[in-house]
Design an enzyme around this catalytic site. Structure first.
Site, PDB file in Angstrom:
ATOM      1  N   ASP A 211       0.855  -1.180   0.000  1.00 35.98           N
ATOM      2  CA  ASP A 211       0.000   0.000   0.000  1.00 35.98           C
ATOM      3  C   ASP A 211       0.895   1.236   0.000  1.00 35.98           C
ATOM      4  OD1 ASP A 211      -2.883   1.147   0.476  1.00 35.98           O
ATOM      5  OD2 ASP A 211      -1.580   2.223   1.879  1.00 35.98           O
TER       6      ASP A 211
ATOM      7  N   GLU B 172       0.973   5.614   0.305  1.00 32.45           N
ATOM      8  CA  GLU B 172       0.340   6.901   0.557  1.00 32.45           C
ATOM      9  C   GLU B 172       1.102   7.925  -0.280  1.00 32.45           C
ATOM     10  OE1 GLU B 172      -2.392   7.040   2.154  1.00 32.45           O
ATOM     11  OE2 GLU B 172      -2.311   4.999   2.960  1.00 32.45           O
TER      12      GLU B 172
ATOM     13  N   HIS C 122      -5.692   4.663   6.447  1.00 29.46           N
ATOM     14  CA  HIS C 122      -4.936   5.476   5.477  1.00 29.46           C
ATOM     15  C   HIS C 122      -3.488   5.663   5.896  1.00 29.46           C
ATOM     16  CE1 HIS C 122      -8.308   6.360   2.891  1.00 29.46           C
ATOM     17  NE2 HIS C 122      -9.036   6.716   3.942  1.00 29.46           N
TER      18      HIS C 122
ATOM     19  N   ASP D 144      -2.894  -0.397   6.369  1.00 31.74           N
ATOM     20  CA  ASP D 144      -3.757  -0.731   5.232  1.00 31.74           C
ATOM     21  C   ASP D 144      -3.289  -2.007   4.538  1.00 31.74           C
ATOM     22  OD1 ASP D 144      -4.992   1.575   5.944  1.00 31.74           O
ATOM     23  OD2 ASP D 144      -4.866   2.544   3.978  1.00 31.74           O
TER      24      ASP D 144
END
Length: 570
Positions: free
Chosen positions: A29, A31, A170, A175
């Site tokens: 994941d 960000e 998030h 995540d």
């Protein structure tokens, strides 16, 4: 074309399906500062490596994006510019992640976003993108869960519905952990649907029609081995023929959403069963495919169904021969189109005084009238009795010698004309003349290559199979007469002896290819001249004539790349 009894097709399997419990997944994941992979940057990466339900390792770090983080993004992720001020840049993080995930299947929720950022940064940093296989849990959830089970397919919703142990917030690692739990829950759901391997899972991901899904069973009895497959219709007719290094896996791809060709979807809808022919190696598969295409002419195949449709340029059999374009093998060729053959005729006419008219001229007392070409000095006007058969014959011999590779006088004439046009600064005319000469050289070279191979009564060749063994082939007059292999540790020569003893009998016919199909000789020639193939035995020397067009290859390469647009060969 059978192999030695020691050689089983199971042992030739190159691609095996991987049970899901043996697959290493790296769930990742990211960000970022935004959704534009070219303008935005990564602020955090988190990944979990799992296999068989067990966590093997984790990878997590903040990343300095090298730019401001928008307030809206800070409010969602909680990642501030102060937090990433001392973090490493992605140019040092990405290589470490690629090493962490090497050899694994990547998993992400809405994978195009995360994988797209990873791939784009590889390109930006000059790193090789490893092209891993990818599983998108959002896409898988849409295939598995009904609307009654989940209102949407967001990660937070799926984590709640599927009782994930980690709540997504998030942040990259949390995540990724939540996505691991979602993945495992979804895999439990697809197990009863027959999804047991990674290949099953990747085939299951696309959205396919129920009819396509039902027909996947047509591939169940096929081996994971090289060969030829034949789709058959309701009346047992052959609909489509193809080759594969892994028959089962390739045929199953026809029943997925990845198959977008309209005519192939129509073919699959008609198919009732899939037959197969196991083959010792790719050459045998290619040749068998060509022969099956010619025999069945399946309606859904587009290529190589009509091997007899090649064009040839020949000299007619009459007192004053002329150049003619025909389907019957002979002379110069093969050509894929009549236009290409006509271009070769034009080049030969430009180089020789062979007549262009089509009338039949008797050997004695011709009564025709000279045409304009006679006035231009480009024809001896045998039609009007201005040239005898003996006087005309040298031009015919020059054409025959050029096609047969015995003399390249006509090519040198064309080269001299090219030099003259270039010296006169008639560059457009020179370029057109150069292109005609290049096309003629190419067609002569191709035809002489194939004819030289077809002239050999028998040769045996061996190519490394990449695993310490050998792929073996017996070639007779350009045709594959037997194919087999010797695994690593198996003495190859007894296999060669067995293949020669059991090889098909090939009776040579007339013509430059001795009756062999054009496409088959091309395939065999390519196999013999590439991939480290070695000659084992040869009944006659396989060689090309000294005056062949091969001597012009260097000029041809330079002419086609524009390095010497007008100059001839030395």
């Amino acid at each position: 074309m059978s192999a030695h009894p020691q050689l089983s097709f199971d042992e030739l399997t190159t691609t095996e399906e991987t049970p899901l419990h043996e697959v290493t997944f790296v769930v990742v994941d990211l960000e970022t500062t935004g959704g534009d992979r070219t303008a935005d940057a990564v602020t955090e990466i988190g990944a979990v490596k799992v296999r068989g339900g067990e966590v093997l390792g984790e990878f997590a770090t903040l990343v300095d994006p090298g730019r401001d983080i928008p307030p809206a993004v800070v409010s969602i992720t909680g990642i501030t510019e102060a937090m990433v001020a001392d973090a490493p840049g992605f140019d040092s993080v990405l290589p470490a992640f690629l090493e962490f995930s090497r050899g694994a299947v990547l998993v992400a929720h809405n994978a195009p976003f995360d994988v797209g950022f990873l791939r784009a940064n590889c390109e930006r940093l000059g790193l090789r993108w490893p092209k891993p296989r990818v599983v998108d849990t959002a896409r898988l959830a849409r295939r598995v869960l009904t609307r009654d089970e989940t209102p949407n397919h967001k990660l937070a919703t799926l984590a709640r519905v599927l009782h994930a142990r980690t709540v997504p917030v998030h942040r990259a690692l949390d995540d990724a952990r939540a996505t691991v739990d979602v993945l495992h829950s979804l895999l439990e759901r697809v197990g009863p649907l027959g999804v047991r391997t990674l290949e099953d899972l990747l085939d299951h991901l696309p959205d396919v029609t129920p009819q396509q899904r039902r027909k996947r069973g047509l591939a169940d009895d096929l081996p994971n081995a090289p060969g030829v497959y034949l789709f058959r219709g309701p009346n047992d007719e052959v609909l489509y023929v193809g080759t594969a290094t892994d028959l089962r896996r390739r045929v199953r791809q026809y029943f997925t959403a990845g198959e977008r060709r309209g005519r192939i979807k129509e073919m699959v809808a008609l198919a009732q069963r899939v037959d197969h022919v196991p083959c010792a190696h790719p050459l045998e598969a290619e040749v068998r495919e060509l022969r099956l295409l010619a025999a069945h002419q399946p309606r859904y195949n587009r290529r190589s169904k009509f091997p007899q449709r090649a064009w040839w340029v020949v000299l007619t059999d009459e007192p004053f021969p002329r150049l003619s374009i025909t389907r019957k093998p002979g002379g110069l060729g093969p050509f894929g189109s009549r236009r290409a053959a006509a271009d070769a005729v034009e080049a030969l006419h430009a180089a020789s005084a062979v007549r262009r008219c089509t009338e039949r001229i008797p050997a004695r007392n011709p009564r025709g009238r000279p045409c304009a070409l006679h006035e231009l000095g480009r024809c001896g006007a045998p039609c009007a009795g201005h040239q005898s058969a003996a006087e005309y014959e040298p031009e015919v011999i020059a054409v025959r010698d050029l096609i047969g590779g015995r003399d390249d006088t006509l090519l040198r004439r064309l080269r001299a004309e090219l030099d003259r046009l270039s010296a006169a600064q008639r560059f457009e005319d020179a370029a057109a003349h150069r292109d005609r000469l290049a096309a003629l050289v190419r067609s002569l070279d191709r035809g002489q290559h194939l004819a030289a191979l077809a002239a050999v009564p028998e040769l045996v060749a061996a190519r490394p199979d990449g695993r310490g063994g050998w792929h073996l082939a017996v070639i007779r007059h350009g045709r594959l007469a037997a194919a087999g292999g010797a695994r690593r540790g198996v003495p190859p020569m007894p296999v060669v002896d067995a293949l020669q003893a059991s090889a098909e009998t090939v009776i040579a016919d007339a013509g430059p290819l001795h009756g062999a199909p054009v496409d088959e000789v091309r395939v065999v020639h390519r196999w013999l001249t590439t991939g480290g193939t070695r000659m084992v035995r040869c009944s006659l020397p396989w060689s090309e004539p000294a005056g062949s067009a091969g001597a012009w290859r260097t000029w041809l390469e330079k002419a086609l790349t524009g390095r010497t647009p007008y100059a001839g060969v030395d």
